[in-house]
Scaffold this active site. Structure first.
Site, PDB file in Angstrom:
ATOM      1  N   GLU A  82       2.159  -6.046   7.974  1.00 40.08           N
ATOM      2  CA  GLU A  82       1.776  -4.828   7.254  1.00 40.08           C
ATOM      3  C   GLU A  82       1.987  -3.572   8.101  1.00 40.08           C
ATOM      4  O   GLU A  82       2.600  -2.602   7.649  1.00 40.08           O
ATOM      5  CB  GLU A  82       0.313  -4.908   6.804  1.00 40.08           C
ATOM      6  CG  GLU A  82      -0.014  -6.078   5.880  1.00 40.08           C
ATOM      7  CD  GLU A  82       0.711  -6.022   4.541  1.00 40.08           C
ATOM      8  OE1 GLU A  82       1.318  -4.996   4.200  1.00 40.08           O
ATOM      9  OE2 GLU A  82       0.688  -7.050   3.831  1.00 40.08           O
ATOM     10  N   GLU A 104      10.195  -7.514   2.036  1.00 37.76           N
ATOM     11  CA  GLU A 104       9.240  -8.538   2.488  1.00 37.76           C
ATOM     12  C   GLU A 104       9.852  -9.373   3.612  1.00 37.76           C
ATOM     13  O   GLU A 104       9.169  -9.746   4.569  1.00 37.76           O
ATOM     14  CB  GLU A 104       8.820  -9.440   1.324  1.00 37.76           C
ATOM     15  CG  GLU A 104       8.002  -8.749   0.246  1.00 37.76           C
ATOM     16  CD  GLU A 104       6.746  -8.078   0.770  1.00 37.76           C
ATOM     17  OE1 GLU A 104       6.174  -8.534   1.777  1.00 37.76           O
ATOM     18  OE2 GLU A 104       6.331  -7.065   0.168  1.00 37.76           O
TER      19      GLU A 104
END
Length: 756
Positions: A470, A527
């Site tokens: 993240e 991702e």
């Protein structure tokens, strides 16, 4: 499922229901159901903080109902039917009626699991994988239960009409309906049924030309009187055609001619649902902790009222500035994973409380971020000019509405804000706790000697991976942009592409974003980049020390993190559709790509070997040589990561697609034979867990926390009580909204008048 009896039961049930006997379209009776534990975090809130959290939660839950209208034509009717059933009779009462109608205990449990699945996913397609799921019992038996229920006795015409509208579609597994997709590839309600990928591309170009975001839109196609294609771009808002004070949106609401087609921009999608959202955001404002929260909510209210993404961006700026709040939240049309084109946002809202112990570790990671960014394998010119120190907290979720609950979030998703204002990172601690729960006997595709190590270190390694993914994955990297005045945000003369040795040849022009440019691969590619950063930086001793790991423990965390990624790459095959040569889940596609990169590195770093299990059925083993991680794995990831970032920074769509789609291709080429392995993965797959969330209830001026048992029945009860006061009104709103657009999808348009 890994357990043979689960698969066999599902196949028997599917066959009995007259369906293709394929367990991937059924939620098994023994599916894992877990409750989110936030009791202690909620107890520590002050009365004012509880009121703030309560009204934000109500806004989130109401808004989450829009997801039903964003998923499939029949989803709102299925939801309304289930809600009527369980409001009239709770799961235990209905059980007695079902058994009297001739259902077995197994069949009734299958119905409860199906209903819990619809509530969890906000529709009848899995949020993770976009596959349809159907009830695992004969249709005629379910029909008897529904038409003989107390709900049907109280409102016979309404219940029969709902069943006639959605009964066939609830069970149908005709090829196009098995997965979400565009055109012939699947079903979606982000687009009318006759839209193709070419229509989606044309609409994106139109939106870019008008500087309009796709995040809060749907696209409906028609034919004009002169035979030309005409498109309605509909924005989500409370207001529709009402005269309003001039706002930034009113000038956009008109007709356009674009490349020979007619476009009409309208608004008012989900209006009555968003009205409920706005009412509770207004109430939450009274309990805000500071002026930033008040202004944030005011802009969200404007966004949902007017249909303005620009207003949502302004609210998001105040949200980014609101550092370390006790009650954290975000709400809106956020993630674009389920739009087949990749640019429309699904509604979600979350409310959570800070977990101080884990947040302290993340603060240390943030403090080290600028130094760690220098470790990433691309030149400084490809990194943001200034690292905008973000908030990074571990939260215990009180409410997460939408189609699913992630373990970590890096938001907002607006590229311009991320580059200039920054972002926030959130790790959802009590969701991670559910993800960690692994039973040894259900742990597939690992060597016996790896299983105990995996169970011990999966949780800690996942904390590290989520933190890096993240903060330094999604939080890293620069986009090269030329603004509307022609100015560049990089030195055209000095910056050299490290892959070609030449000056930069491509970039993002004004109005273009990462999502709009890379469209169908954008989510998965990003991702993959973030996951790769996590694997790469977890090798840094400084990172592991921050999380409290040194020596042999640190090496075990690294080993299990890399092993978990390799295993996830194999498990990912469940989410690949060979018939369409397409992936249905962005994160899992990313993990398969990383597995391919690690296999390509060679030298025995990773191997995937077909075997025969103890039960005599096909099996496989994933092996990772821990002694090869640094000398072989790290250089391979370094090369791959640099390519990913350079292609992203330069907006090189052709190069990015060639690289990413090359690694994402699933073939039966030896030695791995992935298409054959996919059958093994499906044979032994474990269904994703269902999560039961609590409710908050206002009693006088106090907010109470209501918790439910970890079962399908408990999950159903949580939803029945969530809308105990206005359930019938909401069901009517949902079916009316679905009915108004039913003509855009063939099957519901054949439904009887009155409900569809």
């Amino acid at each position: 499922m890994g357990e043979p009896e689960a698969s066999e039961f599902a196949m028997r049930a599917a066959a009995a229901a007259g369906l293709m006997a394929d367990a991937q379209y059924i939620l098994p009776n023994d599916i894992g159901v877990f409750s989110l534990d936030c009791r202690e975090a909620f107890r520590l809130l002050s009365p004012t903080e509880r009121l703030y959290a309560h009204h934000l939660s109500r806004a989130a839950w109401y808004g989450g109902l829009a997801v039903l209208l964003q998923t499939s034509p029949e989803a709102p009717y299925i939801y309304a039917l289930l809600s009527r059933l369980f409001r009239a009779q709770d799961p235990d009462e209905l059980r007695q009626h079902a058994l009297a109608e001739g259902l077995t205990e197994e069949e009734y449990q299958a119905f409860l699991v199906y209903a819990a699945g619809v509530y969890s996913n906000m529709g009848n397609y899995k949020s993770f994988g976009d596959t349809k799921f159907v009830p695992s019992l004969p249709k005629e038996k379910l029909e008897r239960v529904i038409l003989g229920s107390k709900a049907a006795q109280q409102h016979p015409e309404e219940v029969r009409s709902l069943w006639q509208t959605c009964g066939e579609l609830m069970f149908s597994l005709e090829p196009r309906l098995r997965h979400l997709g565009l055109g012939k590839e699947g079903i979606t309600t982000y687009f009318s049924g006759d839209c193709t990928m070419e229509d989606a591309k044309l609409a994106q170009d139109f939106l870019d030309s008008q500087n309009l975001s796709a995040y809060n839109t749907r696209l409906f196609k028609g034919v004009s009187q002169d035979g030309r294609a005409c498109y309605e771009v509909r924005l989500a808002s409370v207001l529709s055609t009402e005269p309003a004070l001039h706002s930034e949106m009113t000038s956009k609401l008109k007709s356009y001619e674009f490349r020979g087609s007619h476009f009409q921009v309208t608004r008012g999608d989900y209006a009555p649902i968003l009205q409920k959202v706005v009412e509770h955001l207004e109430k939450a404002k009274a309990y805000a902790a500071n002026s930033r929260q008040e202004q944030m909510l005011a802009h969200y209210i404007e966004s949902f009222t007017q249909g303005s993404i620009e207003a949502h961006k302004r609210g998001s700026r105040f949200w980014i500035q609101d550092k370390g709040p006790i009650v954290e939240s975000y709400i809106g049309f956020i993630e674009s994973y389920r739009d087949p084109f990749g640019s429309r946002g699904e509604f979600e809202g979350f409310v959570a409380m800070v977990n101080k112990a884990m947040s302290a570790k993340f603060e240390c990671l943030v403090a080290s971020a600028e130094q760690l960014l220098k470790e990433l394998p691309w030149p400084p010119a490809f990194e943001k000019d200034k690292f905008l120190t973000p908030d990074f907290t571990s939260l215990d979720v009180l409410t997460f509405s939408g189609s699913g609950i992630p373990a970590g979030i890096n938001i907002p998703n607006y590229d311009d804000l991320r580059q200039t204002d920054g972002f926030k990172n959130v790790s959802l601690g009590n969701v991670l706790a559910v993800a960690y729960a692994t039973q040894r006997e259900k742990l597939t595709f690992l060597e016996e000697e790896d299983k105990d190590l995996y169970i011990r270190w999966k949780g800690p390694s996942f904390d590290v991976q989520v933190g890096l993914h993240e903060l330094l994955g999604h939080g890293s990297g620069k986009l090269f942009v030329q603004d509307e005045k022609g100015a560049f945000n990089f030195d055209q003369e000095a910056v050299i592409n490290p892959e070609t040795g030449e000056q930069i040849q491509s970039w993002y022009r004004s109005g273009e974003t990462w999502d709009s440019k890379f469209s169908t691969i954008a989510s998965s590619y990003e991702e993959c980049r973030a996951e790769s950063v996590g694997l790469y930086l977890c090798l840094d001793p400084q990172v592991l020390e921050i999380f409290g790991f040194e020596g042999a423990d640190a090496e075990d965390v690294i080993y299990v993190n890399w092993l978990n990624m390799a295993r996830a790459g194999l498990l990912a095959l469940e989410f690949y559709t060979p018939e369409a040569s397409s992936w249905r889940q962005a994160h899992m596609q990313a993990r398969f790509v990383i597995l391919r990169v690690l296999l390509e590195a060679g030298e025995g770093l990773v191997t995937v070997t077909p075997t025969t299990g103890a039960d005599g059925r096909p099996d496989a083993r994933v092996r990772l040589d821990r002694n090869k991680i640094r000398p072989v794995g790290k250089p391979a990831l370094e090369r791959f990561l640099r390519k990913l970032q350079v292609l992203k920074s330069t907006g090189d769509v052709a190069g990015g697609r060639a690289l990413y789609e090359g690694y994402a291709a699933v073939t039966d080429a030896p030695p791995e034979c992935f298409l054959t392995l996919r059958d093994t993965v499906l044979l032994r797959k474990e269904s994703r867990k269902l999560i039961v969330q609590p409710n908050t209830r206002l009693e006088g001026s106090e907010v109470q926390l209501l918790e439910y048992e970890a079962s399908a029945a408990g999950l159903i009860r949580s939803f029945s009580e969530r809308f105990s006061e206005d359930g019938p009104e909401l069901e009517e709103v949902l079916t009316q909204l679905a009915t108004a657009d039913a003509r855009f999808w063939k099957s519901p348009s054949e439904a009887p008048s009155g409900q569809a």
